[in-house]
Design a protein around this motif. Structure first.
Motif, short mmCIF file in Angstrom:
data_model
loop_
_atom_site.label_atom_id
_atom_site.label_comp_id
_atom_site.label_asym_id
_atom_site.label_seq_id
_atom_site.Cartn_x
_atom_site.Cartn_y
_atom_site.Cartn_z
N GLN A 65 -4.44 -85.41 7.86
CA GLN A 65 -4.99 -86.00 9.07
C GLN A 65 -6.23 -85.25 9.54
O GLN A 65 -7.25 -85.85 9.89
CB GLN A 65 -3.95 -86.04 10.19
N THR A 66 -6.14 -83.92 9.53
CA THR A 66 -7.31 -83.12 9.90
C THR A 66 -8.46 -83.39 8.96
O THR A 66 -9.61 -83.58 9.40
CB THR A 66 -6.96 -81.62 9.89
N HIS A 70 -11.92 -84.99 10.15
CA HIS A 70 -13.05 -84.07 9.99
C HIS A 70 -14.14 -84.72 9.14
O HIS A 70 -15.33 -84.70 9.50
CB HIS A 70 -12.55 -82.78 9.35
N HIS A 214 -12.14 -78.42 15.66
CA HIS A 214 -11.75 -79.67 14.99
C HIS A 214 -11.41 -79.45 13.52
O HIS A 214 -10.80 -80.32 12.89
CB HIS A 214 -12.84 -80.75 15.14
N TYR A 216 -9.34 -77.19 12.43
CA TYR A 216 -8.00 -76.62 12.23
C TYR A 216 -7.00 -76.89 13.35
O TYR A 216 -5.80 -76.65 13.18
CB TYR A 216 -8.09 -75.11 12.03
N TYR A 217 -7.42 -77.42 14.49
CA TYR A 217 -6.57 -77.39 15.68
C TYR A 217 -5.33 -78.27 15.57
O TYR A 217 -4.28 -77.93 16.12
CB TYR A 217 -7.37 -77.77 16.93
N LEU A 218 -5.39 -79.39 14.89
CA LEU A 218 -4.22 -80.27 14.78
C LEU A 218 -3.03 -79.54 14.14
O LEU A 218 -1.89 -79.75 14.52
CB LEU A 218 -4.56 -81.51 13.96
N HIS A 219 -3.33 -78.72 13.17
CA HIS A 219 -2.26 -78.03 12.43
C HIS A 219 -1.98 -76.63 12.98
O HIS A 219 -0.82 -76.23 13.08
CB HIS A 219 -2.64 -77.93 10.95
N TYR A 227 -5.31 -69.94 10.11
CA TYR A 227 -6.14 -70.90 9.39
C TYR A 227 -7.06 -70.18 8.41
O TYR A 227 -7.18 -70.57 7.24
CB TYR A 227 -6.95 -71.73 10.40
#
Length: 247
Positions: A65-66, A70, A214, A216-219, A227
């Motif tokens: 998803q990232t 991205h 953006h 790495y933040y989702l995970h 990260y």
């Protein structure tokens, strides 16, 4: 049958079996073609090139998803916007974007931000690969250069990771080569890079790590150091060697 006689259909079928499902456009794209045929060019066009792997290929370290957001949202916007800026400011998009970066101080903030963002991301995608080797081959020219500049690979890795961790806000960490092929670790804010004439530290980028949230933040949420540590498992050292050999 030799590799050069493998059909496009056969290549895609083989890729699908290994979990790397690519479109026909990706197979013939410049970025992937360079890996298949051995051809390599350090120049970057204004167009966004297809990813050389599927969105989920870098899991579990970078989630699908990232990667999709991205690549298809953030990075594609940089390519679109830099072409708009080029048209408005009379820039020939048939030439490499490196030409713009070398004199970016003459252009608008839109050009600077989006030319940098496009170039940085085009390099970022190609600098990663699933199941990376973890470090360059011990006998490679790049490994010798890293040892000569930083005393050891571990010392280099620590210095680069620290540059990425300590970049305040959004930006990038870089491994660059100076004109005499000495290596140096630096970081830049926002979408700036060491090819720009406004850069404090100038050089040829061999490796860049995106530490915008953006990326790495989702995970990882606020765990930027985690990260960064996991990203080392994805570095495409063969690609970096090609870049080093090109200068």
């Amino acid at each position: 049958m030799s590799p050069k006689h493998v059909s496009r259909r056969g290549f895609i079928a083989t890729s699908a079996k290994t979990g790397l499902v690519l479109t026909a456009a990706q197979v013939v794209s410049g970025s992937l073609l360079a890996n298949v045929t051995g051809r390599f060019s350090p120049n970057t066009s204004f167009d966004q090139t297809p990813l050389p792997y599927a969105y989920n290929a870098l899991e579990p370290y970078i989630d699908a998803q990232t990667m999709e957001i991205h690549y298809s949202k953030h990075a594609s916007a940089y390519s679109k916007n830099v072409k708009e800026a080029a048209q408005a400011e009379g820039v020939d998009t048939g030439k490499p974007i490196e030409d713009v970066l070398a004199k970016v101080s003459k252009y608008s903030a839109k050009m600077r931000n989006n030319a940098g963002g496009h170039y940085n991301h085009e390099l970022f995608w190609k600098s990663m690969i699933a199941n990376g080797s973890g470090k360059p081959a011990a006998s490679s020219k790049l490994a010798f250069a890293i040892n000569g500049s930083f005393n050891s690979f571990d010392a280099f890795k620590t210095q680069f990771s620290d540059a990425a961790k300590n970049r305040f806000g959004s930006g990038w960490a870089w491994l660059i080569a100076t004109p005499d092929k000495k290596l140096k670790v630096i970081s830049t804010p926002n979408q700036d890079n060491p090819l720009m004439d406004i850069a404090t530290d100038k050089g040829f980028p061999l490796l860049g790590l995106d530490v915008w949230e953006h990326a790495y933040y989702l995970h990882y949420q606020n765990r930027r150091p985690e990260y960064i540590e996991n990203w080392w498992k994805l570095v495409n050292w063969d690609f970096l060697q090609q870049r080093f050999d090109s200068i």
